[in-house]
Structures are given as C-alpha cells and as structure tokens.
Design an enzyme around this catalytic site. Sequence first.
Site, PDB file in Angstrom:
ATOM      1  N   TYR A   1       0.811  -1.045   0.064  1.00 50.44           N
ATOM      2  CA  TYR A   1       0.067  -0.112  -0.153  1.00 50.44           C
ATOM      3  C   TYR A   1       0.824   1.181   0.092  1.00 50.44           C
ATOM      4  CZ  TYR A   1      -2.978   3.613   1.382  1.00 50.44           C
ATOM      5  OH  TYR A   1      -3.715   4.748   1.920  1.00 50.44           O
TER       6      TYR A   1
ATOM      7  N   GLU B   1      -3.344   7.529  -4.081  1.00 47.98           N
ATOM      8  CA  GLU B   1      -3.457   6.389  -3.273  1.00 47.98           C
ATOM      9  C   GLU B   1      -3.446   5.151  -3.993  1.00 47.98           C
ATOM     10  OE1 GLU B   1      -5.991   4.942   0.381  1.00 47.98           O
ATOM     11  OE2 GLU B   1      -7.104   4.426  -1.477  1.00 47.98           O
TER      12      GLU B   1
END
Length: 407
Positions: A125, A213
């Site tokens: 991530y 993101e």
Amino acid sequence: MNIHEYQGKSILKKYGVRIQEGIVADTPDIAVEVARNLTEQTGTKWYVVKSQIHAGGRGKGKIAGSEQRGVALAKSVEDVRTIAKNILGKILVTHQTGSEGKQVNKVLIAEDVYYPGPSEPKEYYLSILLDRSLNRNVIMASTEGGMDIEEVAEKHPEKIIKEWIDPLVGLQAFQARKVAFELGLSGEAFKEMVKFITALYRAYIESDASMFEINPVLKTSDNKILAVDAKVNLDDNALFRHPDLAEMRDTNEEDPLEVEASANNLNYVKLDGNVGCMVNGAGLAMATMDLIKLSGGEPANFLDVGGGANATTVEAGFRIILKDPNVKAILINIFGGIVRCDRVATGVVEAYKAIGEIPVPIIVRLQGTNAAEGAKIIDESGLKVYSAIEFKEAATKVSEVLKELGV
C-alpha cells in the site's frame, strides 16, 4: 475532484510511474477490440476487466441482482466480452457506494500482471496526502497491500509507515530509500520502489493533487514495481492551472444537485436532514447547521451562496434545495457585510415570486448592514416568509415551524 482509475494511471504514466497497462472501453465490442490491442502491445494473454466508478471496493462489490464482481479476471477475449456485457450499464454496489450503488459506464481492460516468475508477487500500500495537523505532505506505506488502510490501522497499526516531507526541500532521496527499506525490500525490487516513490511524489506535486492512493502497489514475480490501481483526488482550487486535468471531470459520478450548484457558482453539499439552509460564508453555514440541530431539526444541506447574494443566486439556491423531497423548511441566514441585508431581502422576495408558490415555510435571518430594513421588506412582502434578526429568534422560529409540521 475525483477521477477514474484509468485517468489517474494516465497521470502516473506521464511522470514515469510504472503502471498496469490498460485501455478503457464503453461497450462489449470495444472491450474485445481493446483486449486484442492490449495483447499486441504487452503480450498479455489474460485480462482484468475493471469497473470504472468513483468508489473503492470494486473487487469485492457486486453487480446488483447478480454474482458478477466489479473486477474480474478474463482468460480469453470472449471472457472479456461476457464480463463487460455483465458489467456495463449495470449498477455496482460496494461498501463505499451504499445500497443504491453506481452505474458502470466504462470498464478498464488491463493486462494480467500476476504472472509466474522467479519470486512470488507481493502487494503493498502506498499513498501521498496532506497531513493538515503538521502542514506537511506525508507518504503512507504498508506491507498490507490490497486491504483497506482503515482496517490495517485498526488491526495492525505497527504496519503503517509514515514519512513526512519538508515543504521547503521536498522529497529527499534518503526518504524514498527509507520507505523502501521499511517495506522489507532489497536488491532490484528495492531500487524499483525508490524510483516508484520518487516519480509518484513528483506526479502528486506537479498535478496539484490532494491525494494519490495506490492500492495495491505490486512487486511482480520478476521484481518490477507497478501501480495496479490508482485513486486520485485533485485540488479543485488548482484546476485553473491544469485545463487538461479539469477535462477529466465526470459529472455522471457526482450528485446532480451538486453539479447544478457548481454551474451556478454555489457551494452545495447534500445531507440527510429536513431543514434546507442557505448561508453566505462557510463558518456561518456550520453555525447554522448547529442552530438547526439545536432547534430540533436536521440540516438537509450545506449551501454557501458567497458574499454577493442576489436574486439570481438566491433563486438558484431555492430551486436546488427544493429538489430534495426531504426538505420541510428552509432557513436563510445572511450576514450583511459585503452585501446589504435589504438587497438580500429584495432578492429573496424576487426569487420567491419567480419560482411561484414555494411549498415549505422559509425563515430568513438577516444581520448586519440594513438588517432592520431587510426584515421590513420580508414582513411586508405578503409571502409565506418569516423574518428574524437575532440567532435565538431564528432558532425559535425554526422550532415553531417544525412543531407545526409535526416534525
């Protein structure tokens, strides 16, 4: 401004960020055509068909009334056609869309990047956003790629890496290396991640984004680092510097009332309450919503008409608020500084008459320059409008109106 995954990836690619290559399609036939083109470009034999909506959780979400997922693997061109047919034009329901879901108008046909090789693929991530508490951009990373970061923060907070960037000097090489090291990478994958983070940060800064993101960031089986997904939010206030990015806006993904408000230069956010409010100034709008709650109601919206409220803006505000069937009353709260209260009152009366009979009671609280004159205009208009000058007086009238309506 939110943009689609395929649009976010186009920005990343422009800045040298390696991405999962893909081509967007809006019909099953075009999906088949782009799949064939993708094979020619990348050599991929399997494809990933990805719904394009402004919401997360697409892989876990389902098309309403079926078991079709919003993201699916296709092992042939004909699979691409079938999956695209099952998705396009349908409603996709995810944990972020709510039960009403969102219609899928486009799909991204992407290459399969989970191929066999000398090592196992691994998901990470990575995001960049502004930490408002420190007034600095922060890089957030985790080895728990593919999961919601909120879930990771709750269950495994120790697995979230944070690196704050000094705005005066920008991202330093040692910081990118530090993040890659803390992700447990080494060798070629380490070097690739450092390049990835550096290019991603440049894309974030130069596109005036408020968030990038990437979840997941994939380390492929041959140690390449690439963006499999891209969730990008661009700063609306900076779009004048990026006309090419402004063109990426998809109004089909936005609330129709918010789109209409934007077209009229109004700041509007729909809420779930029963009292519509029209205010000039964001701070006063927040206070007005508190006032509505203290009066026994619930705010139905945030609507800031700005400092130049006139008959045109007030009429546009009325029309937008009245399109919400849950609105039982409207509270207009204006501070007459830049604009005089008597001019606002005249605007309210003119807007009321232009619209015709308004089916809900309206309370108008005017304070500031010529407030008394404004209240007189409202009181003598003969319309179903109640005037107030003090905050407490407005609250009392809201309470009375709601009681009369049995709310």
